[in-house]
Design a protein around this motif. Structure first.
Motif: not given
Length: 70
Positions: A13-18, A27-29, A32-34, A37-45
């Motif tokens: 599955l490769g490495k976590c994008a974060i 939770y691919r890519p 964890t859920r954390r 959520d960090v990625d989602l926060g970056r998109w929203l900001r």
């Protein structure tokens, strides 16, 4: 590829994008859920915005406001 509990080869599955840890199917890519959520926060900001230089055409068409209009 590593084998899972059933003895079948688990897909890579490769490495976590974060954080770079191995990604999980749930939770691919991400791993964890954390991290998801960090990625989602970056998109929203707007952290993932692509900077753009205005072209001459944009300035001529009035797409870019003059300095005093900003």
């Amino acid at each position: 590829m590593a084998a899972d509990a059933s003895g079948e080869a688990a897909p890579d599955l490769g490495k976590c994008a974060i954080c770079g840890r191995p990604a999980t199917p749930e939770y691919r890519p991400f791993c964890t859920r954390r991290c998801a959520d960090v990625d989602l926060g970056r998109w929203l900001r707007g952290s993932y915005a692509i900077p753009v230089k205005p072209s001459e055409d944009d300035e001529e068409n009035g797409a870019i406001p003059d300095e005093d209009e900003r």
